[in-house]
Design a protein around this motif. Sequence first.
Motif, short mmCIF file in Angstrom:
data_model
loop_
_atom_site.label_atom_id
_atom_site.label_comp_id
_atom_site.label_asym_id
_atom_site.label_seq_id
_atom_site.Cartn_x
_atom_site.Cartn_y
_atom_site.Cartn_z
N LEU A 371 73.05 -3.98 -1.97
CA LEU A 371 71.88 -3.62 -2.78
C LEU A 371 70.61 -4.35 -2.35
N VAL A 372 70.76 -5.47 -1.65
CA VAL A 372 69.57 -6.13 -1.11
C VAL A 372 68.78 -5.16 -0.25
N GLY A 373 69.50 -4.41 0.60
CA GLY A 373 68.84 -3.46 1.48
C GLY A 373 68.31 -2.23 0.77
N ALA A 374 68.92 -1.89 -0.38
CA ALA A 374 68.53 -0.67 -1.10
C ALA A 374 67.51 -0.92 -2.19
N MET A 375 67.49 -2.14 -2.78
CA MET A 375 66.66 -2.40 -3.94
C MET A 375 65.51 -3.37 -3.70
N ALA A 376 65.42 -3.95 -2.50
CA ALA A 376 64.29 -4.84 -2.21
C ALA A 376 62.99 -4.05 -2.28
N ASP A 377 61.89 -4.76 -2.26
CA ASP A 377 60.58 -4.12 -2.35
C ASP A 377 60.30 -3.22 -1.14
N PRO A 378 59.33 -2.29 -1.27
CA PRO A 378 59.01 -1.38 -0.17
C PRO A 378 58.27 -2.07 0.98
N GLN A 379 57.97 -1.30 2.01
CA GLN A 379 57.41 -1.82 3.25
C GLN A 379 56.09 -2.56 3.06
N GLU A 380 55.32 -2.19 2.06
CA GLU A 380 54.02 -2.83 1.88
C GLU A 380 54.13 -4.31 1.51
N CYS A 381 55.35 -4.75 1.18
CA CYS A 381 55.56 -6.17 0.84
C CYS A 381 56.03 -6.99 2.04
N LEU A 382 56.11 -6.36 3.21
CA LEU A 382 56.66 -7.06 4.37
C LEU A 382 55.71 -8.12 4.91
N ASN A 383 54.42 -7.84 4.92
CA ASN A 383 53.44 -8.80 5.40
C ASN A 383 52.98 -9.67 4.24
N ARG A 384 53.30 -10.95 4.31
CA ARG A 384 53.02 -11.83 3.18
C ARG A 384 51.52 -11.97 2.92
N THR A 386 49.14 -9.71 3.30
CA THR A 386 48.50 -8.51 2.74
C THR A 386 49.30 -7.87 1.61
N ALA A 387 50.42 -8.44 1.25
CA ALA A 387 51.29 -7.85 0.23
C ALA A 387 50.63 -7.87 -1.14
N PRO A 388 50.86 -6.82 -1.95
CA PRO A 388 50.34 -6.81 -3.32
C PRO A 388 50.92 -7.96 -4.15
N LYS A 389 50.23 -8.30 -5.22
CA LYS A 389 50.65 -9.42 -6.07
C LYS A 389 51.97 -9.16 -6.77
N TRP A 390 52.33 -7.89 -6.96
CA TRP A 390 53.55 -7.59 -7.72
C TRP A 390 54.82 -7.74 -6.89
N CYS A 391 54.72 -7.95 -5.60
CA CYS A 391 55.92 -8.06 -4.74
C CYS A 391 56.79 -9.23 -5.19
N ALA A 392 58.09 -9.02 -5.18
CA ALA A 392 59.02 -10.05 -5.64
C ALA A 392 59.02 -11.25 -4.71
N ASN A 393 59.17 -10.99 -3.42
CA ASN A 393 59.29 -12.08 -2.45
C ASN A 393 58.67 -11.64 -1.13
N PRO A 394 57.34 -11.53 -1.10
CA PRO A 394 56.67 -10.96 0.07
C PRO A 394 56.93 -11.74 1.35
#
Length: 497
Positions: A371-384, A386-394
């Motif tokens: 589920l880590v691979g299925a439920m982690a945040d979307p691609q926009e959270c990959l770059n720490r 530029t990631a939005p503030k709501w990302c769990a662990n950018p």
Amino acid sequence: SSLDFAYSWRLASQGKMSNSTAMSANALELSEGSTAFMFISTCLVQFMTPGLALFYGGLVGNTSVISVMFQSYMALSTVFLLWIMCGFSLGFGEPWITVGGYGLLGNPTTYFMLEGVSVYEPLQRAGSVVAGGFPGILFMAYQGMFAVISPALIVGSFIDRLRFGPSVVFTGLWLLIVYCPLAYWNWGGGWMTQVGAWDFAGGMVVHETSGFSALAAIYLLGRRRYGKDQVGSAFFRKPHNVPFVLAGTAMLWFGWFGFNGGSALSSGGLAGLAMVNSQIAASAGMAAWVALDFFLEGQPKLVGACAGTICGLVVITPCAGFIQSNLAVLAGAMASLLSYNAVKWVERLELDDAIDGVGVHGVSGLLGTILVGAMADPQECLNRDTAPKWCANPGTVVRSTEQVGIQAACGLFTCFYSFVMTYIILALMMFGGVVVKLTTAQAQDAARDINQYGEFAYAPQSLDLKAVVGSGSNGDGDESVMSDSDVTSVQYQLSKV
């Protein structure tokens, strides 16, 4: 922050950042807040092992209570001593065994007997800070508590089939051969880290290893044997003390906040997220298992509620710091549904898992890893940056088909490795005469409380001696579990208690 240093070191091991970048000017500074937080988290995880002993003590019969509690609790001694000698180095030391550039095991001399583990600076390895913001010796202790509880999770599954001495030997060997390599692969910069797998707090390292090692053990050691008239005694399968089970579950749940929350390695938002996700998943897991008991068996059961709680906590462990809290509800419910059926599947295979460790820990741990691979945040959270503030662990892991594949492959390999190596360990112990397979009711009775330890969990006058020693055939061709002279001997022992 200390979190920056922890993830910089991991990213450096993946080749995504240089070691020099991971080591900045203020990397050796300690944070009083993070130090206090990790101190408390270490204490919480340590508290889980006594809680586990109580949990298992309630799940078994009334003359195997001392046995299962002692074998679980003993890990606090055996495992931690091995951990400070060489286990910590094997899991977190400098690369020692590598194949094609992929790390397989840490060097056992890197931190031998805590050499090089600083009291006043963060832990360092080859010039890089492993976990910044708190002392290296505290990081060692925190990880040591994970090492302690992992083999303790296994022993409940094969209770009554392995005596105390062989159990202690098995625990030590299992730590060095199964746990430490998995810790290095996931958290020490080994090959699973290098290929991009993520395990926030131990889905693979702790739960899959213990669950599928338990499967190997019960497959090899066989079933518990009972006298057919021994209803209500230790030889009966159902839990003998449900309040023990509830109290143990409560202790585990409480300690799990340090287990998952502390894996953020710093106080702050990520630790809060991991803690809240743990609470949510446990709540959802409990509700789902109670519903299954009610609709499929006609009654809600407290033991089922406790099992569902543990399922939720296990499934969220690998992804507690990587997913949004609303998804923790789904993860907890899925874990109970899958593990409930896994427990029934193990029973249909006539494998005797005394505490359902395979279904609860092994299966839920594998599910959480995937589920880590299925439920982690979307691609926009990959770059720490530029990631939005709501990302769990950018800047860490994001969901994708590729990531699901990596998580599934590493998770399944963990299951395979744990099963095979545990089977080999026990088979070699049998071959060497360290383990004697207990295949009859009489032989297994010798491994229970009064015969092995000279102790009862309850006052002797509260026990029905006939229920304890049993009578008649055990259904496997054996005669009476104890002869009249054996009963007289036990009566004499009780008179001296």
